[in-house]
Write an enzyme that holds these catalytic residues in place. Structure first.
Site, PDB file in Angstrom:
ATOM      1  N   PRO A 178       0.800  -1.219   0.000  1.00 39.29           N
ATOM      2  CA  PRO A 178       0.000   0.000   0.000  1.00 39.29           C
ATOM      3  C   PRO A 178       0.837   1.274   0.000  1.00 39.29           C
ATOM      4  O   PRO A 178       1.864   1.362   0.668  1.00 39.29           O
ATOM      5  CB  PRO A 178      -0.829  -0.107   1.282  1.00 39.29           C
ATOM      6  CG  PRO A 178      -0.082  -1.040   2.152  1.00 39.29           C
ATOM      7  CD  PRO A 178       0.595  -2.003   1.222  1.00 39.29           C
ATOM      8  N   ASN A 179       0.348   2.216  -0.774  1.00 43.37           N
ATOM      9  CA  ASN A 179       0.872   3.574  -0.881  1.00 43.37           C
ATOM     10  C   ASN A 179       2.196   3.684  -1.619  1.00 43.37           C
ATOM     11  O   ASN A 179       2.673   4.794  -1.852  1.00 43.37           O
ATOM     12  CB  ASN A 179       0.973   4.242   0.505  1.00 43.37           C
ATOM     13  CG  ASN A 179      -0.372   4.319   1.171  1.00 43.37           C
ATOM     14  OD1 ASN A 179      -1.350   4.741   0.560  1.00 43.37           O
ATOM     15  ND2 ASN A 179      -0.444   3.870   2.410  1.00 43.37           N
TER      16      ASN A 179
ATOM     17  N   ARG B  19       4.890  11.173  -2.199  1.00 42.81           N
ATOM     18  CA  ARG B  19       4.596  10.944  -0.781  1.00 42.81           C
ATOM     19  C   ARG B  19       5.874  11.101   0.046  1.00 42.81           C
ATOM     20  O   ARG B  19       6.824  10.343  -0.135  1.00 42.81           O
ATOM     21  CB  ARG B  19       4.036   9.537  -0.585  1.00 42.81           C
ATOM     22  CG  ARG B  19       3.799   9.196   0.870  1.00 42.81           C
ATOM     23  CD  ARG B  19       3.363   7.759   1.047  1.00 42.81           C
ATOM     24  NE  ARG B  19       3.231   7.469   2.466  1.00 42.81           N
ATOM     25  CZ  ARG B  19       3.600   6.331   3.024  1.00 42.81           C
ATOM     26  NH1 ARG B  19       4.100   5.359   2.283  1.00 42.81           N
ATOM     27  NH2 ARG B  19       3.447   6.149   4.310  1.00 42.81           N
TER      28      ARG B  19
ATOM     29  N   TYR C 110      11.136   9.075   1.600  1.00 42.90           N
ATOM     30  CA  TYR C 110      11.181   8.043   0.570  1.00 42.90           C
ATOM     31  C   TYR C 110      11.938   8.440  -0.697  1.00 42.90           C
ATOM     32  O   TYR C 110      12.132   7.603  -1.572  1.00 42.90           O
ATOM     33  CB  TYR C 110       9.761   7.615   0.196  1.00 42.90           C
ATOM     34  CG  TYR C 110       8.996   7.055   1.360  1.00 42.90           C
ATOM     35  CD1 TYR C 110       9.312   5.808   1.883  1.00 42.90           C
ATOM     36  CD2 TYR C 110       7.975   7.775   1.971  1.00 42.90           C
ATOM     37  CE1 TYR C 110       8.631   5.287   2.970  1.00 42.90           C
ATOM     38  CE2 TYR C 110       7.279   7.262   3.057  1.00 42.90           C
ATOM     39  CZ  TYR C 110       7.618   6.025   3.555  1.00 42.90           C
ATOM     40  OH  TYR C 110       6.945   5.507   4.634  1.00 42.90           O
TER      41      TYR C 110
ATOM     42  N   ASN D 172       8.205  -5.327  -0.513  1.00 42.91           N
ATOM     43  CA  ASN D 172       8.027  -4.148   0.332  1.00 42.91           C
ATOM     44  C   ASN D 172       6.541  -4.089   0.636  1.00 42.91           C
ATOM     45  O   ASN D 172       5.747  -3.641  -0.187  1.00 42.91           O
ATOM     46  CB  ASN D 172       8.509  -2.884  -0.374  1.00 42.91           C
ATOM     47  CG  ASN D 172       8.424  -1.665   0.528  1.00 42.91           C
ATOM     48  OD1 ASN D 172       7.712  -1.655   1.535  1.00 42.91           O
ATOM     49  ND2 ASN D 172       9.142  -0.620   0.163  1.00 42.91           N
TER      50      ASN D 172
ATOM     51  N   ALA E 242       3.058  -0.434   5.004  1.00 46.09           N
ATOM     52  CA  ALA E 242       2.515  -0.452   6.363  1.00 46.09           C
ATOM     53  C   ALA E 242       1.994  -1.826   6.772  1.00 46.09           C
ATOM     54  O   ALA E 242       1.921  -2.117   7.975  1.00 46.09           O
ATOM     55  CB  ALA E 242       1.414   0.589   6.508  1.00 46.09           C
TER      56      ALA E 242
ATOM     57  N   GLU F 179      12.445  -9.249   2.539  1.00 40.92           N
ATOM     58  CA  GLU F 179      11.699  -8.070   2.980  1.00 40.92           C
ATOM     59  C   GLU F 179      12.569  -6.844   2.714  1.00 40.92           C
ATOM     60  O   GLU F 179      13.752  -6.830   3.056  1.00 40.92           O
ATOM     61  CB  GLU F 179      11.411  -8.210   4.473  1.00 40.92           C
ATOM     62  CG  GLU F 179      10.689  -7.055   5.099  1.00 40.92           C
ATOM     63  CD  GLU F 179      10.481  -7.239   6.604  1.00 40.92           C
ATOM     64  OE1 GLU F 179      10.090  -6.256   7.242  1.00 40.92           O
ATOM     65  OE2 GLU F 179      10.732  -8.339   7.140  1.00 40.92           O
TER      66      GLU F 179
ATOM     67  N   HIS G  77      12.704  -2.403   2.754  1.00 44.69           N
ATOM     68  CA  HIS G  77      12.135  -1.104   3.144  1.00 44.69           C
ATOM     69  C   HIS G  77      13.046  -0.007   2.638  1.00 44.69           C
ATOM     70  O   HIS G  77      14.273  -0.085   2.804  1.00 44.69           O
ATOM     71  CB  HIS G  77      11.996  -1.005   4.666  1.00 44.69           C
ATOM     72  CG  HIS G  77      11.099  -2.050   5.223  1.00 44.69           C
ATOM     73  ND1 HIS G  77       9.728  -1.975   5.110  1.00 44.69           N
ATOM     74  CD2 HIS G  77      11.371  -3.211   5.854  1.00 44.69           C
ATOM     75  CE1 HIS G  77       9.197  -3.047   5.662  1.00 44.69           C
ATOM     76  NE2 HIS G  77      10.168  -3.821   6.110  1.00 44.69           N
TER      77      HIS G  77
ATOM     78  N   ARG H 118      12.486   5.369  12.765  1.00 39.99           N
ATOM     79  CA  ARG H 118      11.235   6.114  12.600  1.00 39.99           C
ATOM     80  C   ARG H 118      10.321   5.871  13.794  1.00 39.99           C
ATOM     81  O   ARG H 118      10.770   5.480  14.865  1.00 39.99           O
ATOM     82  CB  ARG H 118      10.597   5.718  11.262  1.00 39.99           C
ATOM     83  CG  ARG H 118      11.491   6.121  10.081  1.00 39.99           C
ATOM     84  CD  ARG H 118      10.883   5.836   8.754  1.00 39.99           C
ATOM     85  NE  ARG H 118       9.656   6.590   8.583  1.00 39.99           N
ATOM     86  CZ  ARG H 118       8.721   6.290   7.688  1.00 39.99           C
ATOM     87  NH1 ARG H 118       8.884   5.261   6.886  1.00 39.99           N
ATOM     88  NH2 ARG H 118       7.628   7.003   7.587  1.00 39.99           N
TER      89      ARG H 118
END
Length: 151
Positions: free
Chosen positions: A9-10, A17, A22, A78, A81, A102, A104, A111
């Site tokens: 998502p996103n 964003r 990012y 990735n 969230a 995985e 990121h 964060r």
């Protein structure tokens, strides 16, 4: 050898964003980087993105079948969230038996506290965190090294 690159998502909003977190690269840039990184290593990358958890679960299931049939080295994932919320994705990875790296873009450990826990890490073959979009290329390299062990 084929690699499936999944974005959650996103990630379709990359480039607009939170560029301070990012970067300015778009999802199209990420996909191009993945295809080039795979090609340089004699593989092919298929890239997909969804904002829907169930779609991602279905793709992990499909990847498990392709992996068992020898058509897929594994998945670079990735989960956005969903990393921090989805037991369903944890169970899909564990159940499908496909190697998953995985990834990121940001250093999630630097964060917000809620981003420090990943439901996916325990079932991932490896984790790449905090290298920007270059982390995808590192994840592809790592996945292929696991798939083609050598000296």
């Amino acid at each position: 050898m084929k690699i499936l690159v999944l974005n959650g998502p996103n990630l379709n909003l990359l480039g607009t964003r939170e560029p301070a977190v990012y970067g300015a690269a778009t999802l199209a840039d990420v996909e191009r980087l993945c295809q080039e990184a795979a090609q340089q290593r004699g593989a092919e990358a298929e890239c997909r993105q969804s904002n829907h958890e169930g779609v991602l679960v279905d793709w992990i299931h499909e990847a498990g079948v392709a992996h068992r049939e020898g058509r897929l080295a594994g998945v670079v994932f990735n989960a956005g969230a969903y990393t921090h919320t989805s037991i369903a994705l944890h169970d899909a990875i564990k159940g499908a038996g496909v190697p998953v790296i995985e990834v990121h873009i940001s250093n999630v450990h630097a964060r917000e506290a809620f981003r420090h826990h990943s439901w996916l890490s325990a079932v991932a073959a490896g984790i790449v965190v905090g290298f920007g979009i270059d982390g995808y290329a590192l994840a592809i390299e790592g996945l292929l090294r696991k798939a083609r062990p050598g000296p």
